[in-house]
Design a protein around this motif. Structure first.
Motif, PDB file in Angstrom:
ATOM      1  N   LEU A  98      -5.212 -12.059  12.014  1.00  0.00           N
ATOM      2  CA  LEU A  98      -5.767 -10.624  11.454  1.00  0.00           C
ATOM      3  C   LEU A  98      -5.462  -9.366  12.579  1.00  0.00           C
TER       4      LEU A  98
ATOM      5  N   GLU B 107     -10.629 -18.517   8.717  1.00  0.00           N
ATOM      6  CA  GLU B 107     -11.794 -17.616   8.195  1.00  0.00           C
ATOM      7  C   GLU B 107     -11.234 -16.309   7.923  1.00  0.00           C
TER       8      GLU B 107
ATOM      9  N   THR C  61      -9.913 -12.825   4.108  1.00  0.00           N
ATOM     10  CA  THR C  61     -10.662 -11.706   3.980  1.00  0.00           C
ATOM     11  C   THR C  61      -9.961 -10.457   3.258  1.00  0.00           C
ATOM     12  N   LYS C  62     -10.629  -9.458   2.751  1.00  0.00           N
ATOM     13  CA  LYS C  62     -10.229  -8.457   2.155  1.00  0.00           C
ATOM     14  C   LYS C  62      -9.191  -7.510   2.868  1.00  0.00           C
ATOM     15  N   GLU C  63      -9.773  -7.596   4.234  1.00  0.00           N
ATOM     16  CA  GLU C  63      -9.164  -6.836   5.300  1.00  0.00           C
ATOM     17  C   GLU C  63      -7.910  -7.295   5.625  1.00  0.00           C
TER      18      GLU C  63
ATOM     19  N   GLY D 224      -5.454  -6.594   2.905  1.00  0.00           N
ATOM     20  CA  GLY D 224      -5.026  -5.091   2.801  1.00  0.00           C
ATOM     21  C   GLY D 224      -4.071  -4.962   3.931  1.00  0.00           C
ATOM     22  N   ASN D 225      -4.344  -5.581   4.923  1.00  0.00           N
ATOM     23  CA  ASN D 225      -3.272  -5.399   6.189  1.00  0.00           C
ATOM     24  C   ASN D 225      -1.925  -5.799   5.904  1.00  0.00           C
TER      25      ASN D 225
ATOM     26  N   ARG E 288     -10.075 -10.517  -3.901  1.00  0.00           N
ATOM     27  CA  ARG E 288      -9.524  -9.961  -2.873  1.00  0.00           C
ATOM     28  C   ARG E 288      -8.176  -9.143  -2.936  1.00  0.00           C
TER      29      ARG E 288
END
Lengths: 484, 283
Positions: free
Chosen positions: B138, B163, B167-169, B172-173, B206
């Motif tokens: 991430l 984990e 995630t959505k973040e 998106g990244n 997501r």
């Protein structure tokens, strides 16, 4: 007398002894170690219910501590460098109120910054003391209230030599500290007590890299939220006092409003958390400092956002800054803090502490993991990429100096009428209006309502801030005094 | 007799008879174990969860790598997030046209141990095109923009060290890190058992928010819970099946034991109950 040290946790040890004794409970609580309420026991766990017990000889009594609670309080006092510590089970709200009510009686004056928590003004409604507000300086860009400048406090003291106490936020929700040492000295020179709301400062006692803790700076009383940065259960708190106040009198004041069935879950959590902080606090705080600094650096490289820190220090209204606080200025991406707060929760499953008009506050503590910090930073980067707005008109937050017409108690209990909110301009408010959190009043009882204040309320509402305080929970109506 | 057992659900267990334990270590991030077994060869587990076995890893790695490479044969810059065992990289290295493969693995020990104990899987990690970064995926992706043709998210489950990769973040990244015709393929959990199905739905939801094209394809992995596993195919431009130049891929003459073009096309045809689970979370 047996020797006890910070390694001990007297309430924890007493509860463990009680479990071994396998008492047959013919006392309250009626769930009888959970057996009488299997659904609750399944949800909270047997361990938890088995120690949800009542005061008894082996467990002492918070209303009149003589054994294990007394020992636990003495250890807490030692850990925090106070003459005495009271375990509180009604939140830091109860600690702030006990503090104010111990210092002031009906008609007494108390000097405080206007950005106090509602609990302090609530205490004035209860005891009838009158606030002398010191204008906390405001940062025009960030739109946050800062600390009190020493010269402002000095002027307030000179103008009100009969005031009984000065109250200081140490630090504010955002991490801003006033020069509490100098203010304490000033207060004492004029025969006043120095009270500290340390709802956001319990960790200050355990690190030399942070602003000075109130009791170390000479405060006479300090209300500390162990459940915030100290790791104890929600609603548990500690009130610390120094030598200038009478322990017995403060105890009487606490007992005016405190439950006679104090929860052992809350008290044991205070005991364990005090031990943890006393033994390992320094290392824990170091870890938080490093995590927050990392997050700040990363957020500041995203662009536009401003995660601020000790560079704000100006020697007066920002005398010091608590670097464990992660507050982020968001208006530069065209979004109010509360809008970013909502996006983080609704779109990214991240719950932060609060958002105000211009800032977001993420609470970082002993429980945070590095990968969660990565998520927060990444989500903020994504929000900037996907939701940034330009050319949007953002309201500039400014300090609205309150016009205090009468004391909070007089206003709260006075003859009043209910008017539609936007028809109240010019009248005197008899209740609170606040954005929650942070829970700092926009209007307190006894203050004049102005167009400027109504404009602010309208804007904050539009941005999604929750307005609390008034009798009409939807805030369509507001109570105002009839005779003024 | 020694058995490795994994709980696939609170009510279902899966066991493999183990000859001996070859390795065990608690790294900074997780517990890493390698077992030798008669039926599955060597077995790598992380925190007690089976990651791969020598016998069936080819299915997973071929399907995560060749599907996007067949759709986007011009891919030159590839990012693999997770996948420290090297299996995905091994499949990618079969393409001479790929110029750079960045591998971002949070736990360097997984790479070290795979090289030592799983040489058949990790064999391509020394390829000069491969660059290893040992950091949080991430965090890595946050700093990258318009850089890759293909991102392969070869992650563990949505709990533990992996984990943040569900995630959505993160998705998106990834979108931001891809070129305008880029593709992201991800390990997408399973539709069968309820817990896995929830994770699969959350991931799909997501990804749909971040990518204009988001499809799911299925694969059969005998040692994963229920054996029925999914991959996500998210793309900024290319459809996973329509207008794919199958002949061009065949001309590459890449040898596979599982993957072939008709199977690629067929793997996007899903059982009705899976389609429904996916539709439930699509807006």
């Amino acid at each position: 007398m047996k020797y006890i040290s910070q390694e001990n946790a007297p309430i924890l040890e007493a509860l463990e002894r009680m479990k071994i004794a396998r008492l047959v409970p013919f006392d309250v609580p009626g769930h009888k170690r959970g057996r009488g309420n299997p659904e609750l026991t399944k949800f909270l766990g047997e361990q938890c219910l088995s120690v949800d017990v009542n005061s008894m000889k082996m467990l002492d009594n918070l209303c009149h501590p003589v054994s294990v609670i007394k020992e636990a309080e003495e250890l807490a006092a030692e850990a925090f460098g106070a003459a005495h510590a009271f375990f509180m089970v009604g939140g830091t709200t109860s600690a702030v109120q006990a503090m104010v009510m111990s210092a002031c009686k009906q008609g007494d004056k108390i000097i405080m910054p206007r950005n106090v928590h509602r609990s302090a003004i609530n205490a004035l409604i209860l005891c009838g003391a009158v606030p002398i507000y010191v204008n906390p300086q405001m940062d025009p860009t960030l739109g946050i209230s800062l600390g009190m400048s020493v010269s402002d406090v000095e002027r307030a003291i000179k103008e009100n030599p009969d005031a009984k106490a000065v109250l200081v936020n140490n630090p504010t929700y955002y991490g801003i500290c006033s020069d509490i040492k100098s203010i304490a000295k000033l207060a004492h020179e004029h025969g006043m007590l120095l009270l500290a709301d340390e709802a956001h400062g319990s960790h200050l006692y355990f690190s030399d890299k942070l602003p000075v803790a109130a009791m170390h700076a000479g405060a006479d009383m300090a209300a500390i939220s162990m459940h915030k940065s100290g790791g104890s259960l929600t609603q548990s708190s500690i009130l610390l006092i120094g030598d200038r106040v009478s322990q017995g009198y403060v105890h009487q004041i606490i007992n005016l409003t405190q439950t006679t069935s104090a929860s052992y879950l809350l008290m044991v959590s205070l005991d364990i958390s005090r031990r943890n902080m006393a033994l390992r606090g320094k290392a824990l705080v170091d870890k938080i400092i490093a995590q927050v600094q990392y997050a700040r650096d990363e957020i500041n490289t995203i662009g536009d956002y401003y995660a601020y820190s000790s560079e704000l220090i100006n020697g007066d209204s920002i005398f010091d800054f608590d670097i464990t606080k992660l507050a982020i200025y968001t208006r530069s991406i065209g979004l109010a803090g509360v809008e970013v707060y909502d996006l983080l929760r609704d779109e990214y499953d991240i719950q932060t502490e609060f958002g105000d008009i211009a800032n977001l506050l993420a609470y970082v503590s002993v429980g945070d993991r590095e990968k969660d910090i990565e998520r927060l930073v990444s989500a903020l980067a994504e929000i900037r990429r996907n939701y940034r707005q330009t050319g949007r008109e953002m309201m500039k937050a400014e300090y609205i100096s309150p016009q205090v017409v009468c004391g909070p108690q007089e206003a709260f209990y006075g003859e009043k009428e209910s008017l539609p909110l936007y028809d109240t301009s010019g009248r005197v408010c008899s209740e609170f209006v606040m954005c929650y959190p942070p829970g700092i009043p926009i209007l307190a009882p006894g203050e004049r309502i102005t167009e400027e204040i109504l404009r602010y309320i309208r804007y904050a509402r539009k941005k999604g801030c929750q307005m609390t305080g008034p009798e009409d929970m939807e805030l369509k109506q507001l109570n105002v005094l009839t005779h003024i | 007799m020694l058995w490795f057992t994994e709980q696939h659900t609170p009510n279902v267990r899966f066991s493999i008879k183990v000859d001996r334990q070859l390795f065990s270590e608690q790294s900074e991030f997780q517990r890493i174990d390698v077992f030798e077994s008669e039926e599955f060869g060597r077995v790598l587990t992380l925190d007690g969860y089976l990651m791969l076995t020598e016998k069936d890893e080819f299915i997973y790695h071929e399907m995560i790598a060749h599907v996007p490479m067949c759709v986007h044969p011009q891919a030159k810059n590839v990012l693999v997030i997770g996948g420290g065992d090297g299996g995905t990289v091994r499949e990618l290295c079969k393409y001479k046209t790929i110029e750079k493969i960045d591998l971002v693995e949070i736990d360097e020990r997984v790479v070290d141990i795979s090289k030592l104990y799983l040489p058949k899987v990790a064999c391509a990690l020394e390829d000069p095109r491969v660059h290893c970064y040992y950091e949080d995926g991430l965090k890595f992706i946050r700093h990258v923009e318009d850089e890759y043709d293909l991102i392969i998210v070869d992650s563990t489950d949505p709990f533990g060290p992996g984990e943040g990769l569900f995630t959505k973040e993160f998705y998106g990244n990834c979108f931001k890190a891809l070129h305008e015709d880029g593709i992201m393929v991800n390990q997408h959990e399973s539709p069968f058992y309820q817990e896995d199905a929830y994770a699969m739905q959350r991931a799909h939801k997501r990804i749909c928010h971040s990518f204009p094209i988001s499809r799911v394809y299925q694969v059969h992995i005998p040692t994963y819970p229920s054996g029925h596993w999914l991959f996500g195919f998210a793309s900024r431009k290319y459809h996973p099946v329509k207008e794919v130049n199958w002949q061009a891929w065949k001309d590459l003459r890449i040898r596979c034991r599982y993957y072939n073009c008709p199977l690629h096309a067929g793997s996007f045809a899903l059982p009705n109950y899976v389609e429904e689970l996916l539709r439930d979370v699509e807006d």
